[in-house]
Motif scaffolding. Sequence first.
Motif, PDB file in Angstrom:
ATOM      1  N   GLY A  47     -22.920  22.809 -18.871  1.00 10.63           N
ATOM      2  CA  GLY A  47     -22.130  22.619 -19.880  1.00 10.63           C
ATOM      3  C   GLY A  47     -22.682  22.321 -21.254  1.00 10.63           C
ATOM      4  N   TYR A  48     -22.042  22.719 -22.320  1.00 12.68           N
ATOM      5  CA  TYR A  48     -22.427  22.840 -23.820  1.00 12.68           C
ATOM      6  C   TYR A  48     -23.151  21.295 -23.960  1.00 12.68           C
ATOM      7  N   ASP A  49     -22.327  20.198 -23.577  1.00  4.52           N
ATOM      8  CA  ASP A  49     -22.875  18.922 -24.127  1.00  4.52           C
ATOM      9  C   ASP A  49     -23.712  18.178 -22.858  1.00  4.52           C
ATOM     10  N   GLN A 118     -16.938  15.544 -22.717  1.00  3.23           N
ATOM     11  CA  GLN A 118     -18.309  16.485 -23.051  1.00  3.23           C
ATOM     12  C   GLN A 118     -18.429  16.971 -21.599  1.00  3.23           C
ATOM     13  N   SER A 119     -18.444  18.521 -21.849  1.00  2.00           N
ATOM     14  CA  SER A 119     -18.808  19.359 -20.769  1.00  2.00           C
ATOM     15  C   SER A 119     -20.091  18.929 -20.029  1.00  2.00           C
ATOM     16  N   ILE A 122     -19.966  23.478 -16.363  1.00  2.00           N
ATOM     17  CA  ILE A 122     -18.830  24.472 -16.394  1.00  2.00           C
ATOM     18  C   ILE A 122     -18.786  25.446 -15.260  1.00  2.00           C
ATOM     19  N   THR A 124     -18.096  29.019 -14.071  1.00  2.00           N
ATOM     20  CA  THR A 124     -17.925  30.672 -14.664  1.00  2.00           C
ATOM     21  C   THR A 124     -17.829  31.673 -13.660  1.00  2.00           C
TER      22      THR A 124
END
Length: 165
Positions: A47-49, A118-119, A122, A124
């Motif tokens: 994840g981004y975070d 917060q990610s 994820i 996909t």
Amino acid sequence: MAPPSAGTYVRRAAEGSAPAGERATKAMEKWLRGQGILPDDRFLAAGYDAPLDRFGNVQRRVLRQAFEQLGNLDDPLARRGPGGASGKRSRGWRYFVVVRDGVPNGIFRARGRSRQAQSVVIFTKRPRYQQRLEFDETIQQIYNREFGPGFDRRLQRELNERLPR
């Protein structure tokens, strides 16, 4: 005896990189599918975070905390008393799966009563890898430019002198 190609010298190092095409399913993906959390057509990505380790993967302790809170009782990293397998508390984080339009989108976390999520991981579509560099051709070009045929002659002479016949 012809000298080996320049690609032979670095092939072992290059083999560690991901080949072009599809990657294998990770054990964590199999477990999440078995729990009904990860859809069959989705795969995991950081994840981004997400806090990452030095290799760019989500930190193990964060995944452990997430799995403990998501109820992974069969996993060897699962809770073994206060604070889980590591003996540490999850530092106030609560982990949860975000679902949008009926499809799970990932594992997120929030601290306390915060609404700022917060990610962590994820979900996909299947990743597709494409070859970015032509390793063998690039190595051969550099070898030809830097060493040339003089190196081949010297290498062959050394091999002939030092190797038993």
